[in-house]
Scaffold this active site. Structure first.
Site, PDB file in Angstrom:
ATOM      1  N   HIS A  39      -0.723  -0.223  -9.826  1.00  0.00           N
ATOM      2  CA  HIS A  39      -1.409  -1.133  -8.884  1.00  0.00           C
ATOM      3  C   HIS A  39      -1.884  -2.403  -9.612  1.00  0.00           C
ATOM      4  CE1 HIS A  39      -3.706  -1.235  -4.840  1.00  0.00           C
ATOM      5  NE2 HIS A  39      -3.486  -2.464  -5.278  1.00  0.00           N
ATOM      6  N   ARG A  96       0.844  -1.197   0.000  1.00  0.00           N
ATOM      7  CA  ARG A  96       0.000   0.000   0.000  1.00  0.00           C
ATOM      8  C   ARG A  96       0.885   1.255   0.000  1.00  0.00           C
ATOM      9  NH1 ARG A  96      -3.451  -2.795  -1.521  1.00  0.00           N
ATOM     10  NH2 ARG A  96      -5.491  -3.200  -0.603  1.00  0.00           N
TER      11      ARG A  96
HETATM   12  P1  NAP Z   1      -1.981 -11.409   5.350  1.00  0.00           P
HETATM   13  O1  NAP Z   1      -2.176 -12.813   4.922  1.00  0.00           O
HETATM   14  O2  NAP Z   1      -2.925 -10.808   6.340  1.00  0.00           O
HETATM   15  O3  NAP Z   1      -0.482 -11.333   5.931  1.00  0.00           O
HETATM   16  C1  NAP Z   1      -0.013 -10.210   6.607  1.00  0.00           C
HETATM   17  C2  NAP Z   1       1.394 -10.485   7.089  1.00  0.00           C
HETATM   18  O4  NAP Z   1       1.914  -9.261   7.634  1.00  0.00           O
HETATM   19  C3  NAP Z   1       1.435 -11.532   8.209  1.00  0.00           C
HETATM   20  O5  NAP Z   1       2.604 -12.327   8.100  1.00  0.00           O
HETATM   21  C4  NAP Z   1       1.510 -10.661   9.464  1.00  0.00           C
HETATM   22  O6  NAP Z   1       2.171 -11.272  10.574  1.00  0.00           O
HETATM   23  C5  NAP Z   1       2.362  -9.510   8.959  1.00  0.00           C
HETATM   24  N1  NAP Z   1       2.174  -8.308   9.792  1.00  0.00           N
HETATM   25  C6  NAP Z   1       1.027  -7.622  10.003  1.00  0.00           C
HETATM   26  N2  NAP Z   1       1.243  -6.593  10.852  1.00  0.00           N
HETATM   27  C7  NAP Z   1       2.569  -6.645  11.167  1.00  0.00           C
HETATM   28  C8  NAP Z   1       3.398  -5.875  12.011  1.00  0.00           C
HETATM   29  N3  NAP Z   1       2.921  -4.833  12.721  1.00  0.00           N
HETATM   30  N4  NAP Z   1       4.703  -6.216  12.116  1.00  0.00           N
HETATM   31  C9  NAP Z   1       5.198  -7.282  11.435  1.00  0.00           C
HETATM   32  N5  NAP Z   1       4.458  -8.063  10.609  1.00  0.00           N
HETATM   33  C10 NAP Z   1       3.149  -7.729  10.480  1.00  0.00           C
HETATM   34  O7  NAP Z   1      -1.960 -10.399   4.104  1.00  0.00           O
HETATM   35  P2  NAP Z   1      -1.738 -10.773   2.561  1.00  0.00           P
HETATM   36  O8  NAP Z   1      -2.931 -11.437   2.000  1.00  0.00           O
HETATM   37  O9  NAP Z   1      -0.417 -11.462   2.437  1.00  0.00           O
HETATM   38  O10 NAP Z   1      -1.680  -9.312   1.906  1.00  0.00           O
HETATM   39  C11 NAP Z   1      -0.749  -8.337   2.306  1.00  0.00           C
HETATM   40  C12 NAP Z   1      -1.089  -7.007   1.666  1.00  0.00           C
HETATM   41  O11 NAP Z   1      -0.751  -7.019   0.271  1.00  0.00           O
HETATM   42  C13 NAP Z   1      -2.577  -6.643   1.640  1.00  0.00           C
HETATM   43  O12 NAP Z   1      -2.992  -6.152   2.890  1.00  0.00           O
HETATM   44  C14 NAP Z   1      -2.628  -5.581   0.566  1.00  0.00           C
HETATM   45  O13 NAP Z   1      -2.397  -4.314   1.125  1.00  0.00           O
HETATM   46  C15 NAP Z   1      -1.453  -5.943  -0.338  1.00  0.00           C
HETATM   47  N6  NAP Z   1      -1.887  -6.383  -1.684  1.00  0.00           N
HETATM   48  C16 NAP Z   1      -1.435  -5.688  -2.778  1.00  0.00           C
HETATM   49  C17 NAP Z   1      -1.790  -6.088  -4.035  1.00  0.00           C
HETATM   50  C18 NAP Z   1      -1.294  -5.373  -5.252  1.00  0.00           C
HETATM   51  O14 NAP Z   1      -1.769  -5.643  -6.362  1.00  0.00           O
HETATM   52  N7  NAP Z   1      -0.336  -4.479  -5.136  1.00  0.00           N
HETATM   53  C19 NAP Z   1      -2.622  -7.211  -4.217  1.00  0.00           C
HETATM   54  C20 NAP Z   1      -3.074  -7.880  -3.083  1.00  0.00           C
HETATM   55  C21 NAP Z   1      -2.704  -7.464  -1.805  1.00  0.00           C
HETATM   56  P3  NAP Z   1       1.606 -12.609  11.264  1.00  0.00           P
HETATM   57  O15 NAP Z   1       1.933 -13.728  10.277  1.00  0.00           O
HETATM   58  O16 NAP Z   1       2.376 -12.718  12.506  1.00  0.00           O
HETATM   59  O17 NAP Z   1       0.122 -12.408  11.437  1.00  0.00           O
HETATM   60  C1  GLV Z   2      -5.171  -5.240  -3.946  1.00  0.00           C
HETATM   61  O1  GLV Z   2      -4.399  -4.367  -3.720  1.00  0.00           O
HETATM   62  C2  GLV Z   2      -5.852  -5.998  -2.942  1.00  0.00           C
HETATM   63  O2  GLV Z   2      -5.736  -5.656  -1.746  1.00  0.00           O
HETATM   64  O3  GLV Z   2      -6.555  -6.978  -3.302  1.00  0.00           O
END
Ligand code: NAP
Ligand code: GLV
Length: 312
Positions: free
Chosen positions: A275, A227
Site C-alpha cells: 500500500h 482498494r
Molecule cells: P475521486 O477523485 O473521487 O475519483 C473517483 C473516480 O471514480 C471518478 O472519476 C468517478 O466518476 C469514478 N467512479 C466512482 N464511482 C464509479 C462507478 N460506480 N462507476 C464508474 N466510475 C465511478 O477519487 P481519487 O482521489 O482519484 O481516488 C481514487 C481512489 O484511489 C481512492 O478512493 C482510494 O481508494 C485510492 N487511493 C489509493 C492510494 C494508494 O496508495 N494505493 C492512494 C490514494 C488513493 P465521476 O468522475 O463521474 O464522478
Molecule cells: C490511500 O490509500 C489513500 O486513500 O489516501
C-alpha cells in the site's frame, strides 16, 4: 474550541503531523491529539486518518471532518459517523504526482515484460522476447478522478492508447472515455493493461471479478492501486492460472498487512506492494487540510467534499 488530530498514527507520526499542521492551521485554536487528554465538547474540527470506529460520534460540537487520506471508504463504513457533518477527502497534488509516478513505473514494468525477464534471469535463461511499443499496448483506467485522470493523461502523453471509465459522462475529450455498464465492457475490451483507481463504494466493490476479466483481451495484466475490496481474489487466481491474465500488480488488499501465509506473496504472476502507490505527504497535506478548514469556516468552496449518497 479546538482541532482534533485522530488516526492510526504512531507517536512519531503524531509529532510529525502536529508540527506540520501548526505551521498552517488558521486562527489560534489549539490542536489536540486523540492519544492525550482533551475536552470533547471543545472539538469543532476533526483531522482524521482511519480513526477507530465510533470516535467521531461523541463530539457534540463537531462542525467539519477533514480526511488525511484520499479514500474515505473506511470512514464511511463506520455506522456511527455523523451524517450531517461535512466531510472532505484529501485532494493533494503531491499525492497525485506520486500516483502518476507509480502508475508509469508499473505500466513500464508490465509493458517491458520485466516479470518474465526477472524470472528468466533466475533460471539463467537467455531469451529475447518480442518488443511491442507503447502505441501497441492499450491501457484502461477505471476512475477518472483526482488520481485516475492525471494517470490517464500521463500515459497517453507517453504514447499508450488510453481509455477511461467514470460514473458520469465526461465533457472533456482529452481521454477517450466511457461510463455505465456498457462503457465498462468497452473499456475492458480495449485494455491490455487495466488500472483500477476507483473509490470503494457499494457500486464498485468486487468490480475486479471473473466477468470483467472475461472481457479483457487474453493475456492482459491488472493493476489494483485503489482498494482491496475491489478485487475478488479467487477470480484473479483463476484468471492467472488459466493464462487469461498474465500478471497482476497489487498495492492494496482486503486484509492489510497482507497475511504472511497469503497465496499472493509467492504467486509467480503477482507483484505485491505494501500500500505504497501514493502515501499522504504530511508536508503538503497539512497545508491543504488547513486551507480547507479556513475555506469551510469562511463559507468558501472546500476541496474534495464527499457526497455521502454516492460514497465518494
Ligand atoms: P475521486 O477523485 O473521487 O475519483 C473517483 C473516480 O471514480 C471518478 O472519476 C468517478 O466518476 C469514478 N467512479 C466512482 N464511482 C464509479 C462507478 N460506480 N462507476 C464508474 N466510475 C465511478 O477519487 P481519487 O482521489 O482519484 O481516488 C481514487 C481512489 O484511489 C481512492 O478512493 C482510494 O481508494 C485510492 N487511493 C489509493 C492510494 C494508494 O496508495 N494505493 C492512494 C490514494 C488513493 P465521476 O468522475 O463521474 O464522478
Ligand atoms: C490511500 O490509500 C489513500 O486513500 O489516501
Amino acid at each position: 474550541m479546538s482541532i482534533l488530530l485522530i488516526g492510526d498514527f504512531t507517536e512519531t507520526e503524531y509529532a510529525t503531523w502536529s508540527s506540520r499542521l501548526l505551521l498552517h492551521l488558521p486562527g489560534n485554536e489549539p490542536l489536540v491529539q486523540a492519544t492525550r487528554e482533551y475536552d470533547k465538547r471543545a472539538v469543532r474540527v476533526a483531522l482524521v486518518a482511519n480513526p477507530p470506529a465510533g470516535s467521531l460520534s461523541s463530539l457534540p460540537n463537531l462542525r467539519f471532518i477533514q480526511s488525511l487520506w484520499a479514500g474515505v471508504d473506511q470512514l464511511l463504513s463506520d455506522a456511527s459517523l455523523p451524517t450531517d457533518i461535512p466531510l472532505a477527502r484529501l485532494v493533494d497534488p503531491a499525492m497525485t504526482q506520486a500516483m502518476v509516478e507509480c502508475a508509469i513505473a508499473q505500466v513500464f514494468y508490465l509493458h517491458r515484460q520485466l516479470p518474465t525477464y526477472l524470472k528468466q534471469q533466475s533460471e539463467r535463461m537467455w531469451r529475447q522476447l518480442a518488443q511491442p511499443l507503447a502505441s501497441d499496448r492499450s491501457v484502461g483506467v477505471l476512475g477518472l478522478g483526482a488520481l485516475g485522470l492525471p494517470v490517464a493523461r500521463a500515459l497517453a502523453a507517453l504514447g499508450f492508447p488510453v481509455v477511461g471509465w467514470s460514473l458520469n459522462p465526461r465533457k472533456d475529450t482529452s481521454i477517450e472515455s466511457y461510463h455505465g455498464t456498457d462503457g465498462l465492457a468497452k473499456v475492458a475490451n480495449k485494455s491490455r493493461i487495466l488500472i483500477n483507481l476507483l473509490p470503494l463504494t457499494s457500486q464498485t466493490a468486487r468490480i475486479l471479478n471473473e466477468a470483467l476479466f472475461q472481457q479483457l483481451p487474453t493475456g492482459a495484466a491488472l493493476m489494483n492501486l485503489a482498494r482491496g475490496g475491489h478485487l475478488v481474489e479467487r477470480d484473479l487466481l483463476a484468471a492467472l492460472d488459466d493464462q487469461r491474465l498474465t500478471h497482476a500488480v497489487l498495492d492494496v488488499f482486503n486484509a492489510e498487512p497482507l497475511p504472511a501465509d497469503h497465496a499472493f506473496w509467492t504467486h509467480p504472476q503477482i507483484t505485491v506492494f505494501p500500500h505504497v502507490a501514493a502515501t499522504t505527504d504530511p508536508a503538503s497535506a497539512a497545508r491543504i487540510a488547513s486551507e480547507n478548514i479556513a475555506a469551510f469556516f469562511a463559507g468558501r468552496n472546500v476541496s474534495g467534499l464527499v457526497c455521502r449518497s454516492r460514497g465518494y
